[in-house]
Design an enzyme around this catalytic site. Sequence first.
Site, PDB file in Angstrom:
ATOM      1  N   ASP A   1      -4.724  -6.228   5.024  1.00 42.91           N
ATOM      2  CA  ASP A   1      -5.923  -6.802   5.581  1.00 42.91           C
ATOM      3  C   ASP A   1      -5.861  -8.317   4.881  1.00 42.91           C
ATOM      4  O   ASP A   1      -6.479  -9.215   5.727  1.00 42.91           O
ATOM      5  CB  ASP A   1      -7.189  -6.219   5.299  1.00 42.91           C
TER       6      ASP A   1
ATOM      7  N   LYS B   1       8.236 -17.531 -10.149  1.00 42.35           N
ATOM      8  CA  LYS B   1       7.507 -16.781 -10.987  1.00 42.35           C
ATOM      9  C   LYS B   1       6.556 -17.019 -11.646  1.00 42.35           C
ATOM     10  O   LYS B   1       6.379 -17.936 -12.306  1.00 42.35           O
ATOM     11  CB  LYS B   1       8.689 -15.879 -11.780  1.00 42.35           C
TER      12      LYS B   1
ATOM     13  N   ASP C   1      -5.245  -9.644  13.066  1.00 44.86           N
ATOM     14  CA  ASP C   1      -5.474  -8.409  13.276  1.00 44.86           C
ATOM     15  C   ASP C   1      -4.498  -8.060  14.706  1.00 44.86           C
ATOM     16  O   ASP C   1      -4.893  -8.596  15.801  1.00 44.86           O
ATOM     17  CB  ASP C   1      -6.905  -7.924  13.694  1.00 44.86           C
ATOM     18  N   ILE C   2      -3.305  -7.317  14.346  1.00 42.37           N
ATOM     19  CA  ILE C   2      -2.310  -7.283  15.358  1.00 42.37           C
ATOM     20  C   ILE C   2      -2.830  -6.334  16.547  1.00 42.37           C
ATOM     21  O   ILE C   2      -2.724  -6.612  17.683  1.00 42.37           O
ATOM     22  CB  ILE C   2      -0.995  -6.720  14.830  1.00 42.37           C
TER      23      ILE C   2
ATOM     24  N   ASN D   1       0.762  -1.235   0.074  1.00 38.01           N
ATOM     25  CA  ASN D   1       0.161   0.035   0.025  1.00 38.01           C
ATOM     26  C   ASN D   1       0.883   1.346   0.023  1.00 38.01           C
ATOM     27  O   ASN D   1       2.220   1.124  -0.142  1.00 38.01           O
ATOM     28  CB  ASN D   1      -0.895   0.004   0.946  1.00 38.01           C
TER      29      ASN D   1
HETATM   30  O1  PMT Z   1       3.125   6.043   6.539  1.00 35.84           O
HETATM   31  P1  PMT Z   1       2.651   7.170   5.850  1.00 35.84           P
HETATM   32  O2  PMT Z   1       2.563   7.636   4.530  1.00 35.84           O
HETATM   33  O3  PMT Z   1       3.039   8.407   6.882  1.00 35.84           O
HETATM   34  O4  PMT Z   1       0.942   7.278   6.193  1.00 35.84           O
HETATM   35  C1  PMT Z   1       0.540   7.365   7.598  1.00 35.84           C
HETATM   36  C2  PMT Z   1      -0.889   6.282   7.555  1.00 35.84           C
HETATM   37  C3  PMT Z   1      -2.015   6.915   6.883  1.00 35.84           C
HETATM   38  C4  PMT Z   1      -0.383   4.977   7.074  1.00 35.84           C
HETATM   39  C5  PMT Z   1      -1.121   6.190   9.137  1.00 35.84           C
HETATM   40  O5  PMT Z   1      -1.660   7.414   9.562  1.00 35.84           O
HETATM   41  C6  PMT Z   1      -2.613   5.228   9.392  1.00 35.84           C
HETATM   42  O6  PMT Z   1      -3.612   5.676   9.081  1.00 35.84           O
HETATM   43  N1  PMT Z   1      -1.866   3.972   9.579  1.00 35.84           N
HETATM   44  C7  PMT Z   1      -3.000   2.872   9.660  1.00 35.84           C
HETATM   45  C8  PMT Z   1      -3.342   2.401   8.376  1.00 35.84           C
HETATM   46  C9  PMT Z   1      -4.267   1.256   8.443  1.00 35.84           C
HETATM   47  O7  PMT Z   1      -3.870   0.355   7.994  1.00 35.84           O
HETATM   48  O8  PMT Z   1      -5.571   1.699   9.017  1.00 35.84           O
HETATM   49  P2  PMT Z   1      -6.723   0.734   8.911  1.00 35.84           P
HETATM   50  O9  PMT Z   1      -8.052   1.470   9.577  1.00 35.84           O
HETATM   51  O10 PMT Z   1      -6.805  -0.353   7.808  1.00 35.84           O
HETATM   52  O11 PMT Z   1      -6.250  -0.360  10.365  1.00 35.84           O
HETATM   53  C10 PMT Z   1      -6.890   0.097  11.699  1.00 35.84           C
HETATM   54  C11 PMT Z   1      -5.899  -0.334  12.568  1.00 35.84           C
HETATM   55  O12 PMT Z   1      -5.709  -1.848  12.794  1.00 35.84           O
HETATM   56  C12 PMT Z   1      -4.369   0.182  12.504  1.00 35.84           C
HETATM   57  O13 PMT Z   1      -4.143   0.743  13.617  1.00 35.84           O
HETATM   58  C13 PMT Z   1      -3.672  -0.911  11.807  1.00 35.84           C
HETATM   59  O14 PMT Z   1      -2.247  -0.852  12.296  1.00 35.84           O
HETATM   60  C14 PMT Z   1      -4.222  -2.086  12.556  1.00 35.84           C
HETATM   61  N2  PMT Z   1      -4.321  -3.411  11.844  1.00 35.84           N
HETATM   62  C15 PMT Z   1      -4.831  -3.640  10.727  1.00 35.84           C
HETATM   63  C16 PMT Z   1      -4.827  -4.881  10.055  1.00 35.84           C
HETATM   64  C17 PMT Z   1      -4.181  -5.809  10.739  1.00 35.84           C
HETATM   65  N3  PMT Z   1      -4.026  -7.289  10.027  1.00 35.84           N
HETATM   66  N4  PMT Z   1      -3.668  -5.331  11.713  1.00 35.84           N
HETATM   67  C18 PMT Z   1      -3.679  -4.534  12.626  1.00 35.84           C
HETATM   68  O15 PMT Z   1      -3.168  -4.326  13.347  1.00 35.84           O
END
Ligand code: PMT
Length: 364
Positions: free
Chosen positions: A240, A250, A267-268, A171
């Site tokens: 996700d 490949k 989901d960490i 991403n």
């Molecule tokens: O890195 P930059 O370019 O500076 O950009 C910053 C950012 C936009 C990446 C940052 O500010 C941000 O929003 N990070 C979280 C991105 C994200 O994955 O958001 P989400 O809404 O999809 O996830 C929600 C939360 O669950 C997040 O804390 C994520 O770390 C956590 N998560 C998600 C999926 C997963 N499998 N495990 C997780 O822990």
Amino acid sequence: MTESAQAFISPLTFQALSGHPVGTRLLDEDQEHVMGHISLARWADSVLVAPATANCIAKFSHGLSDDLVSTLVLAATCPVFIAPAMNQAMWNKAVTQENVARLNRDGFRFIGPASGEQACGEIGYGRMAEPDVICETLSRFFCHCDLSGKKVLISAGPTREPIDPVRFITNRSSGKMGYAIAEAAIEAGGIVTLVSGPVALPPPKYCQIINVESAAQMHEAVMASAPNSDVYIGAAAVADYSPNTHQPEKIKKIENTLILELFKTRDILAEVAALPVQRPFTVGFAAETHDLERYAKDKLAKKNVDMIAANWVGKDQGGFDRDQNALQVYWKGGGKQLEMTDKTQLARQLINLIAEKMNEKNTN
Ligand code: PMT
């Protein structure tokens, strides 16, 4: 100084350079009227063992006390810092990692090790952290800043989910937000561990950095450190979904269409928040293209975290790969808007807010 330390440098050299006496023997006829090791342990505001060999760490972990250093550490009631220094294979051995984990659980604080070229010519984790890093970490511990002495675990950057040996799904995260948070937490006196996906940023100086690629590796690294942390801040953009199987070769361009089967990653954030004991104060992020407030509050409740920092992504400003960002921060029963500013400033405001809410939680 241990016997091995004296084989490298004589106590006289240390004494001359520091202007202080050097203790070498557990039983010292000049000191025993005051029980030398006990009075040293009582006198110290903190103990630092540097460099700490694998043997030292193993002894501390098992409560052995057969020389002045190990006896002093066992008798100490003040914070003990350990700066490991050893060959990378010795550091990576399961038994060393178990000893480190046990000491972490018991409240010992590790500074380093750093990664790089070692005295033995090998490359990897195990080099002692640079002396200025060790001194800085120690002085920050006593600085009475917001996060003084708190163990802060931060995830940053994107993950890469391998499809085959040459392709992956990722991403737009640059890691800028997470790295700025790490810098702000260090400034606030935190002992920071940064678990980072692949980014093109210089690592913050006074923290331990663990580089990972995939969501599974990030999960493993975060879950290993989370129970020993006071705060977890999940700023990483973790995938996700990940391809079911990583093709060993490949994939060839034969068919007109190619279907990839993707499976949900673990989901960490939710798993850290669900830790039954030693759960850190848990802060998640929410990156949304629409309904920011609704989705952020939903994540706050569903993932049972202490705080959610929500930001717009895919819009004209802020979010992914920009120098500026704005955050809508929510916690149970409240919220605060952090206006658009550069990520360094924003991270400082977020860290202040986290410290404030942690204090409130601890005093309730
Ligand atoms: O890195 P930059 O370019 O500076 O950009 C910053 C950012 C936009 C990446 C940052 O500010 C941000 O929003 N990070 C979280 C991105 C994200 O994955 O958001 P989400 O809404 O999809 O996830 C929600 C939360 O669950 C997040 O804390 C994520 O770390 C956590 N998560 C998600 C999926 C997963 N499998 N495990 C997780 O822990």
